[in-house]
Design a protein around this motif. Structure first.
Motif, PDB file in Angstrom:
ATOM      1  N   LYS A 188       0.994  -1.334   0.353  1.00 24.27           N
ATOM      2  CA  LYS A 188       0.081   0.025   0.129  1.00 24.27           C
ATOM      3  C   LYS A 188       0.488   1.641  -0.233  1.00 24.27           C
ATOM      4  N   VAL A 189       1.848   1.142   0.344  1.00 26.63           N
ATOM      5  CA  VAL A 189       2.866   2.455   1.454  1.00 26.63           C
ATOM      6  C   VAL A 189       3.854   2.814  -0.250  1.00 26.63           C
ATOM      7  N   LYS A 190       3.233   2.923  -1.896  1.00 33.47           N
ATOM      8  CA  LYS A 190       4.326   2.716  -2.950  1.00 33.47           C
ATOM      9  C   LYS A 190       4.868   3.990  -3.018  1.00 33.47           C
ATOM     10  N   MET A 191       4.491   4.932  -2.922  1.00 30.11           N
ATOM     11  CA  MET A 191       4.715   6.741  -2.074  1.00 30.11           C
ATOM     12  C   MET A 191       5.703   6.549  -3.569  1.00 30.11           C
ATOM     13  N   PRO A 192       4.967   6.508  -4.857  1.00 28.65           N
ATOM     14  CA  PRO A 192       5.871   7.595  -6.320  1.00 28.65           C
ATOM     15  C   PRO A 192       6.743   8.306  -6.034  1.00 28.65           C
ATOM     16  N   GLU A 193       6.630   9.177  -5.651  1.00 26.09           N
ATOM     17  CA  GLU A 193       6.345  10.436  -5.894  1.00 26.09           C
ATOM     18  C   GLU A 193       7.975  10.938  -5.058  1.00 26.09           C
ATOM     19  N   TYR A 194       8.331   9.299  -5.198  1.00 22.16           N
ATOM     20  CA  TYR A 194       9.789   9.202  -4.410  1.00 22.16           C
ATOM     21  C   TYR A 194      10.702   8.384  -4.946  1.00 22.16           C
ATOM     22  N   ARG A 195      10.103   7.796  -5.981  1.00 21.48           N
ATOM     23  CA  ARG A 195      10.511   7.115  -7.192  1.00 21.48           C
ATOM     24  C   ARG A 195      12.337   7.093  -8.408  1.00 21.48           C
ATOM     25  N   GLY A 196      12.345   8.344  -7.951  1.00 23.79           N
ATOM     26  CA  GLY A 196      14.002   9.536  -8.807  1.00 23.79           C
ATOM     27  C   GLY A 196      15.164   8.250  -8.000  1.00 23.79           C
ATOM     28  N   TYR A 197      15.512   7.673  -6.640  1.00 22.78           N
ATOM     29  CA  TYR A 197      16.445   7.636  -6.266  1.00 22.78           C
ATOM     30  C   TYR A 197      16.330   5.533  -6.887  1.00 22.78           C
ATOM     31  N   VAL A 198      17.984   5.627  -7.599  1.00 24.19           N
ATOM     32  CA  VAL A 198      18.168   4.409  -8.449  1.00 24.19           C
ATOM     33  C   VAL A 198      17.582   2.674  -7.552  1.00 24.19           C
ATOM     34  N   LEU A 199      18.056   3.434  -5.812  1.00 23.20           N
ATOM     35  CA  LEU A 199      17.930   2.236  -4.960  1.00 23.20           C
ATOM     36  C   LEU A 199      16.136   2.150  -4.782  1.00 23.20           C
ATOM     37  N   PHE A 200      15.549   3.014  -5.056  1.00 24.29           N
ATOM     38  CA  PHE A 200      14.035   3.383  -4.543  1.00 24.29           C
ATOM     39  C   PHE A 200      13.680   1.934  -3.655  1.00 24.29           C
ATOM     40  N   ASP A 201      13.979   0.782  -4.840  1.00 28.53           N
ATOM     41  CA  ASP A 201      13.272  -1.005  -4.812  1.00 28.53           C
ATOM     42  C   ASP A 201      13.612  -2.030  -3.950  1.00 28.53           C
ATOM     43  N   TRP A 202      14.649  -0.954  -3.206  1.00 23.69           N
ATOM     44  CA  TRP A 202      15.148  -1.969  -2.316  1.00 23.69           C
ATOM     45  C   TRP A 202      14.450  -1.221  -1.157  1.00 23.69           C
ATOM     46  N   VAL A 203      15.279   0.478  -1.129  1.00 34.14           N
ATOM     47  CA  VAL A 203      15.698   1.080   0.048  1.00 34.14           C
ATOM     48  C   VAL A 203      13.903   1.073   0.433  1.00 34.14           C
ATOM     49  N   HIS A 204      13.236   1.355  -0.153  1.00 41.11           N
ATOM     50  CA  HIS A 204      11.603   1.409   0.116  1.00 41.11           C
ATOM     51  C   HIS A 204      10.868   0.447   0.681  1.00 41.11           C
ATOM     52  N   PRO A 205      10.623  -0.753  -0.203  1.00 43.73           N
ATOM     53  CA  PRO A 205       9.839  -1.600   0.188  1.00 43.73           C
ATOM     54  C   PRO A 205      10.959  -2.779   1.071  1.00 43.73           C
ATOM     55  N   LYS A 206      12.014  -3.059   0.932  1.00 43.51           N
ATOM     56  CA  LYS A 206      12.180  -3.709   1.959  1.00 43.51           C
ATOM     57  C   LYS A 206      13.375  -3.484   3.479  1.00 43.51           C
ATOM     58  N   LEU A 207      13.514  -1.781   3.151  1.00 43.46           N
ATOM     59  CA  LEU A 207      14.318  -1.869   4.555  1.00 43.46           C
ATOM     60  C   LEU A 207      13.037  -0.599   5.238  1.00 43.46           C
ATOM     61  N   ASN A 208      12.955   0.612   4.239  1.00 49.41           N
ATOM     62  CA  ASN A 208      12.207   1.813   5.091  1.00 49.41           C
ATOM     63  C   ASN A 208      10.831   1.389   5.869  1.00 49.41           C
ATOM     64  N   VAL A 209       9.821   0.783   4.404  1.00 49.18           N
ATOM     65  CA  VAL A 209       8.504   0.332   4.989  1.00 49.18           C
ATOM     66  C   VAL A 209       8.480  -0.366   5.865  1.00 49.18           C
ATOM     67  N   PRO A 210       9.893  -1.760   6.186  1.00 45.68           N
ATOM     68  CA  PRO A 210       9.652  -2.943   7.056  1.00 45.68           C
ATOM     69  C   PRO A 210      10.288  -1.849   8.045  1.00 45.68           C
ATOM     70  N   ALA A 211      10.993  -0.535   8.695  1.00 44.26           N
ATOM     71  CA  ALA A 211      11.174  -0.369   9.726  1.00 44.26           C
ATOM     72  C   ALA A 211      10.601   0.398  10.162  1.00 44.26           C
ATOM     73  N   ALA A 212       9.529   1.066   9.325  1.00 45.78           N
ATOM     74  CA  ALA A 212       8.376   1.741  10.355  1.00 45.78           C
ATOM     75  C   ALA A 212       7.575   0.791  10.639  1.00 45.78           C
ATOM     76  N   TYR A 213       7.339   0.343  10.304  1.00 45.76           N
ATOM     77  CA  TYR A 213       6.075  -1.160  10.575  1.00 45.76           C
ATOM     78  C   TYR A 213       6.156  -1.445  12.111  1.00 45.76           C
ATOM     79  N   LYS A 214       7.646  -1.492  11.386  1.00 48.80           N
ATOM     80  CA  LYS A 214       8.037  -2.653  13.138  1.00 48.80           C
ATOM     81  C   LYS A 214       7.937  -1.726  14.464  1.00 48.80           C
ATOM     82  N   ASP A 215       8.848  -0.657  14.115  1.00 43.86           N
ATOM     83  CA  ASP A 215       9.083   0.541  15.197  1.00 43.86           C
ATOM     84  C   ASP A 215       7.657   1.213  15.322  1.00 43.86           C
ATOM     85  N   LEU A 216       6.404   0.517  14.427  1.00 41.91           N
ATOM     86  CA  LEU A 216       4.940   1.334  15.219  1.00 41.91           C
ATOM     87  C   LEU A 216       4.078   0.244  15.652  1.00 41.91           C
ATOM     88  N   THR A 217       4.670  -0.813  15.833  1.00 36.95           N
ATOM     89  CA  THR A 217       3.790  -1.685  16.373  1.00 36.95           C
ATOM     90  C   THR A 217       4.498  -2.782  16.796  1.00 36.95           C
TER      91      THR A 217
END
Ligand SMILES: [Zn+2]
Length: 329
Positions: free
Chosen positions: A295-324
């Motif tokens: 759900k949290v795709k945030m396409p406005e930040y897709r300009g970064y070449v490593l987006f498909d790694w850092v966003h869904p694989k690192l940063n969203v899970p980090a937020a989910y873990k912190d907030l739960t």
């Protein structure tokens, strides 16, 4: 200390277990055998060091090699980052020698990451190495796992196989600052809180209003933070603290790019704030981690070449873990 150590030990295993961006490909993120470093004078005796292609790569959202720098004082030189391998460490030392005959007397590693610290073993004898206490503990306990991770992402035959850990001489503790006196100039080596690894140092030259941030701030927009060890909420708080600390006309030498301004940090703060808000919404709707990533795709930040790694694989899970995580008071 025990808690910190356990946390760091855990972080290391997470980092290695992660599907890193180049786990399948043999191409390194950037090539330690071809990168060329240059220096930029920021003020008398104050220099940034970064790859010759950093400006061009940064603009198009690519990944550049490590940035660092040096400050020349009456007593000698403080070097920031010792780089990935012998080749890049030598380039950084040569850039210093091109500006001054004074010896390097201090070297700061802003984190344990190899591209900031592996060059320690190639420093002249007697150089005092400065690290965060958590960085020193991490290197002491996890050096093998760390070099395995680095080999996977930066490739074999790039000088990583030869690296041996070099112990630090000066340690900076959590929430502490160590001030280095270079004679005519004082430099603050500061911990602002968890910024990527839990052993993150910022180098602050107050007289010249220049801060080196290491990987916490990778580089300018469209690059994004890599929360390799999680902790999105703490990282966001640290970024806000750094932003509030810096004067409006401060210049920032990031971990992997050219010199930035204080306002450029806002891009990173806005990104983490947006993830935090959207992930909190997803959790409130009862979504699982997988559904939240979807759900949290945030396409406005897709300009970064490593987006498909850092966003869904690192940063969203980090937020989910912190907030739960149950609140600890
Ligand atoms: Zn780095």
């Amino acid at each position: 200390m025990k808690t910190t150590f356990t946390k760091i030990a855990l972080s290391a295993s997470i980092a290695v277990a992660l599907v890193s961006p180049n786990a399948q490909a043999q191409e390194p993120i950037w090539d330690g055998n071809t990168v060329v470093l240059q220096s930029e004078k920021l003020n008398d005796n104050v220099f940034a060091v970064y790859p010759t292609n950093a400006a061009e790569l940064g603009k198009k959202g690519g990944a550049a090699a490590t940035s660092g720098g040096f400050i020349v004082g009456d007593k000698g030189v403080l070097m920031i980052e010792t780089m990935l391998n012998q080749r890049l460490n030598k380039q950084a030392q040569d850039l210093i020698a091109a500006q001054t005959k004074k010896p390097i007397i201090y070297a700061v590693n802003t984190s344990a990451h190899g591209d900031h610290s592996y060059g320690n073993m190639y420093l002249p004898k007697g150089v005092k190495i400065i690290q965060h206490a958590n960085t020193s503990a991490y290197i002491g306990a996890h050096f093998k796992a760390d070099t395995d991770f680095m080999l996977q992402n930066f490739g074999k035959g790039r000088g990583i196989e030869q690296i041996k850990p070099t112990p630090a001489d000066i340690l900076v503790g959590t929430n502490s600052t160590v001030t280095i006196d270079l004679g005519n100039k004082k430099v603050d080596i500061m911990d602002f809180g968890f910024a990527q690894t839990g052993g993150d140092l910022m180098v602050w030259d107050a007289a010249d209003k220049v801060m080196w941030t290491g990987n916490a701030i990778i580089t300018n927009k469209p690059a994004l933070p890599w929360l390799l060890d999680g902790h999105l909420i703490e990282t966001l708080e640290t970024f806000k603290k750094i932003y509030a600390f810096l004067p409006a006309d401060a210049r920032i030498v990031p971990g992997h790019g050219v010199v930035m301004g204080r306002e450029d940090i806002k891009w990173h703060i806005d990104y983490l704030t947006t993830i935090k808000t959207q992930v909190a919404d997803a959790i409130a709707q009862g979504l699982t981690l997988e559904q939240t990533v979807e759900k949290v795709k945030m396409p406005e930040y897709r300009g970064y070449v490593l987006f498909d790694w850092v966003h869904p694989k690192l940063n969203v899970p980090a937020a989910y873990k912190d907030l739960t995580k149950p609140a600890v008071k």
